[in-house]
Design an enzyme around this catalytic site. Structure first.
Site, PDB file in Angstrom:
ATOM      1  N   ARG A  24      35.680 -85.502 -20.548  1.00 44.54           N
ATOM      2  CA  ARG A  24      36.512 -84.612 -21.750  1.00 44.54           C
ATOM      3  C   ARG A  24      37.830 -84.360 -21.117  1.00 44.54           C
ATOM      4  O   ARG A  24      39.525 -84.275 -22.209  1.00 44.54           O
ATOM      5  CB  ARG A  24      35.745 -83.002 -21.441  1.00 44.54           C
ATOM      6  CG  ARG A  24      34.779 -82.871 -22.373  1.00 44.54           C
ATOM      7  CD  ARG A  24      34.147 -81.864 -21.645  1.00 44.54           C
ATOM      8  NE  ARG A  24      34.358 -80.935 -22.582  1.00 44.54           N
ATOM      9  CZ  ARG A  24      33.937 -79.355 -21.477  1.00 44.54           C
ATOM     10  NH1 ARG A  24      32.805 -79.903 -20.898  1.00 44.54           N
ATOM     11  NH2 ARG A  24      33.579 -78.643 -22.273  1.00 44.54           N
ATOM     12  N   LYS A  50      41.299 -71.136 -22.888  1.00 49.11           N
ATOM     13  CA  LYS A  50      42.367 -70.567 -23.923  1.00 49.11           C
ATOM     14  C   LYS A  50      41.445 -69.183 -24.611  1.00 49.11           C
ATOM     15  O   LYS A  50      41.333 -68.703 -25.464  1.00 49.11           O
ATOM     16  CB  LYS A  50      41.923 -71.914 -24.994  1.00 49.11           C
ATOM     17  CG  LYS A  50      42.445 -73.242 -24.626  1.00 49.11           C
ATOM     18  CD  LYS A  50      42.653 -74.519 -25.272  1.00 49.11           C
ATOM     19  CE  LYS A  50      41.780 -74.807 -25.230  1.00 49.11           C
ATOM     20  NZ  LYS A  50      40.948 -75.083 -23.577  1.00 49.11           N
ATOM     21  N   ARG A  88      31.023 -71.862 -16.110  1.00 50.00           N
ATOM     22  CA  ARG A  88      31.149 -70.771 -17.783  1.00 50.00           C
ATOM     23  C   ARG A  88      29.672 -70.558 -17.305  1.00 50.00           C
ATOM     24  O   ARG A  88      28.614 -71.283 -18.163  1.00 50.00           O
ATOM     25  CB  ARG A  88      31.425 -71.642 -18.008  1.00 50.00           C
ATOM     26  CG  ARG A  88      31.920 -71.317 -19.312  1.00 50.00           C
ATOM     27  CD  ARG A  88      33.205 -71.317 -20.426  1.00 50.00           C
ATOM     28  NE  ARG A  88      33.487 -72.750 -20.645  1.00 50.00           N
ATOM     29  CZ  ARG A  88      34.002 -73.740 -21.726  1.00 50.00           C
ATOM     30  NH1 ARG A  88      34.947 -73.036 -21.751  1.00 50.00           N
ATOM     31  NH2 ARG A  88      33.883 -75.009 -21.520  1.00 50.00           N
ATOM     32  N   ARG A 101      43.620 -81.873 -31.999  1.00 50.57           N
ATOM     33  CA  ARG A 101      43.511 -82.395 -31.042  1.00 50.57           C
ATOM     34  C   ARG A 101      44.110 -84.076 -30.632  1.00 50.57           C
ATOM     35  O   ARG A 101      44.391 -84.507 -29.758  1.00 50.57           O
ATOM     36  CB  ARG A 101      42.411 -83.188 -30.802  1.00 50.57           C
ATOM     37  CG  ARG A 101      41.311 -82.173 -30.124  1.00 50.57           C
ATOM     38  CD  ARG A 101      40.073 -82.502 -29.829  1.00 50.57           C
ATOM     39  NE  ARG A 101      38.612 -81.111 -29.801  1.00 50.57           N
ATOM     40  CZ  ARG A 101      38.159 -80.813 -28.821  1.00 50.57           C
ATOM     41  NH1 ARG A 101      37.059 -81.713 -28.386  1.00 50.57           N
ATOM     42  NH2 ARG A 101      37.811 -79.570 -28.877  1.00 50.57           N
ATOM     43  N   ARG A 147      27.023 -73.701 -21.155  1.00 49.09           N
ATOM     44  CA  ARG A 147      26.865 -75.519 -22.100  1.00 49.09           C
ATOM     45  C   ARG A 147      26.449 -76.501 -21.828  1.00 49.09           C
ATOM     46  O   ARG A 147      26.833 -76.852 -20.123  1.00 49.09           O
ATOM     47  CB  ARG A 147      28.392 -75.318 -22.774  1.00 49.09           C
ATOM     48  CG  ARG A 147      28.878 -74.857 -23.931  1.00 49.09           C
ATOM     49  CD  ARG A 147      30.213 -74.767 -24.201  1.00 49.09           C
ATOM     50  NE  ARG A 147      30.667 -76.453 -24.682  1.00 49.09           N
ATOM     51  CZ  ARG A 147      32.001 -76.940 -24.692  1.00 49.09           C
ATOM     52  NH1 ARG A 147      33.180 -75.655 -25.300  1.00 49.09           N
ATOM     53  NH2 ARG A 147      32.370 -77.762 -25.038  1.00 49.09           N
TER      54      ARG A 147
HETATM   55  P1  ADP Z   1      38.050 -72.824 -22.359  1.00 51.47           P
HETATM   56  O1  ADP Z   1      38.319 -72.018 -23.710  1.00 51.47           O
HETATM   57  O2  ADP Z   1      39.745 -73.404 -22.791  1.00 51.47           O
HETATM   58  O3  ADP Z   1      37.556 -74.241 -22.467  1.00 51.47           O
HETATM   59  P2  ADP Z   1      37.760 -70.707 -21.195  1.00 51.47           P
HETATM   60  O4  ADP Z   1      38.074 -69.406 -21.611  1.00 51.47           O
HETATM   61  O5  ADP Z   1      36.300 -70.977 -21.704  1.00 51.47           O
HETATM   62  O6  ADP Z   1      38.674 -71.914 -21.297  1.00 51.47           O
HETATM   63  O7  ADP Z   1      37.641 -70.210 -19.539  1.00 51.47           O
HETATM   64  C1  ADP Z   1      36.551 -71.094 -19.229  1.00 51.47           C
HETATM   65  C2  ADP Z   1      36.395 -70.764 -17.859  1.00 51.47           C
HETATM   66  O8  ADP Z   1      37.015 -70.318 -16.650  1.00 51.47           O
HETATM   67  C3  ADP Z   1      35.260 -69.523 -17.741  1.00 51.47           C
HETATM   68  O9  ADP Z   1      33.710 -69.145 -17.519  1.00 51.47           O
HETATM   69  C4  ADP Z   1      36.499 -68.351 -17.542  1.00 51.47           C
HETATM   70  O10 ADP Z   1      35.557 -66.919 -17.093  1.00 51.47           O
HETATM   71  C5  ADP Z   1      36.768 -68.477 -16.739  1.00 51.47           C
HETATM   72  N1  ADP Z   1      38.232 -68.291 -16.106  1.00 51.47           N
HETATM   73  C6  ADP Z   1      39.365 -68.469 -18.089  1.00 51.47           C
HETATM   74  N2  ADP Z   1      40.267 -68.385 -17.506  1.00 51.47           N
HETATM   75  C7  ADP Z   1      40.567 -68.203 -16.345  1.00 51.47           C
HETATM   76  C8  ADP Z   1      41.684 -67.736 -15.284  1.00 51.47           C
HETATM   77  N3  ADP Z   1      42.619 -67.615 -15.356  1.00 51.47           N
HETATM   78  N4  ADP Z   1      41.659 -67.484 -13.809  1.00 51.47           N
HETATM   79  C9  ADP Z   1      39.555 -67.637 -13.400  1.00 51.47           C
HETATM   80  N5  ADP Z   1      38.933 -68.303 -14.704  1.00 51.47           N
HETATM   81  C10 ADP Z   1      39.448 -68.022 -15.509  1.00 51.47           C
END
Ligand code: ADP
Length: 230
Positions: A187, A44, A143, A104, A176
């Site tokens: 979660r 997201k 992440r 949520r 985080r």
């Molecule tokens: P959310 O906001 O839904 O918790 P994030 O956008 O922060 O998720 O994504 C979680 C992790 O996965 C981040 O480290 C991001 O760089 C990585 N990520 C996001 N989208 C993808 C994808 N389509 N494929 C692989 N890794 C992804």
């Protein structure tokens, strides 16, 4: 005056012109009010900046704004409601907003609908970041975040240009505290129990769009664009 206001005379001309140009381009865009639903790590936060820029929306990362209300078990408590009302009136939200991480629960979704109805608006589209749980651990544990902007990176899937530093500002990235395999389990449990019913809630209202969130980021972006242009 708002205490956070920057004196306009101190804003560099190039920044002011860029912002004016952005507002001019945005003035022809249709309004959009979006909700992003998906478990932690579903992408997201990664897709939000793309959607935000393309459709001139503001990004309301409700994790920050409404966490206190959720913790206090007031689904959309007075404070949170005020904060949200105020946020939605910002010039950056003129063309609409992206709600990321809220609602949520079904109760929160109902309260949100009530609140929007009073404003004469509604949620136009809900993007469901559908993904298998088994993919999420690797995403979450790899992440890295730039706290000030919320930009997400990943050691394997989306590495920054310089390890440990934000591409745009050069500032340090952080992990985080709750981005561990252990915390992810609880979660995810909360997501399945409380948030998944929200997907049905919006499906019944006919505003739900499904994404294949396990695909690479660029492919997910293409899906998002298709959904939002239809
Ligand atoms: P959310 O906001 O839904 O918790 P994030 O956008 O922060 O998720 O994504 C979680 C992790 O996965 C981040 O480290 C991001 O760089 C990585 N990520 C996001 N989208 C993808 C994808 N389509 N494929 C692989 N890794 C992804």
């Amino acid at each position: 005056m708002a205490s956070s206001a920057v004196a306009l005379e101190d804003v560099p001309s190039v920044d002011m012109m860029t912002e004016l140009l952005r507002r001019f381009k945005c003035s022809s865009k249709p309004d959009k009010r979006l909700v992003l639903i998906g478990p932690p790590g579903s992408g997201k936060g990664t897709q939000s900046p793309v959607i935000k820029d393309e459709y001139c929306l503001c990004h309301l990362a409700t994790g920050d704004m409404l966490r206190s209300a959720v913790a206090a078990k007031t689904p959309l408590g007075i404070k949170a409601k005020e904060a949200m009302d105020k946020a939605m009136k910002k010039p950056s939200c003129e063309k609409g907003f992206i709600l990321d991480g809220f609602p949520r629960t079904v109760v929160q979704a109902e309260k949100l609908d009530e609140m929007l109805e009073k404003q004469g608006t509604k949620i136009d589209k809900v993007l469901n970041f559908a993904i298998d749980d088994s993919i999420l651990e690797e995403r979450i544990t790899g992440r890295w975040i730039h706290p000030a902007s919320g930009r997400s990176y990943h050691t394997k899937f989306a590495p920054p240009k310089v390890h440990g530093f934000d591409d745009v500002t050069g500032e340090p990235l952080i992990q985080r505290k709750d981005d561990t395999a252990q915390v992810l389990k609880s979660r995810l449990e909360a997501f399945h129990k409380q948030t998944e019913p929200v997907i049905d809630y919006y499906a019944k209202k006919g505003v739900l769009a499904q994404l294949h969130a396990e695909k690479p980021p660029k492919e997910v972006t293409v899906e998002v664009q298709k959904v939002l242009s239809s």
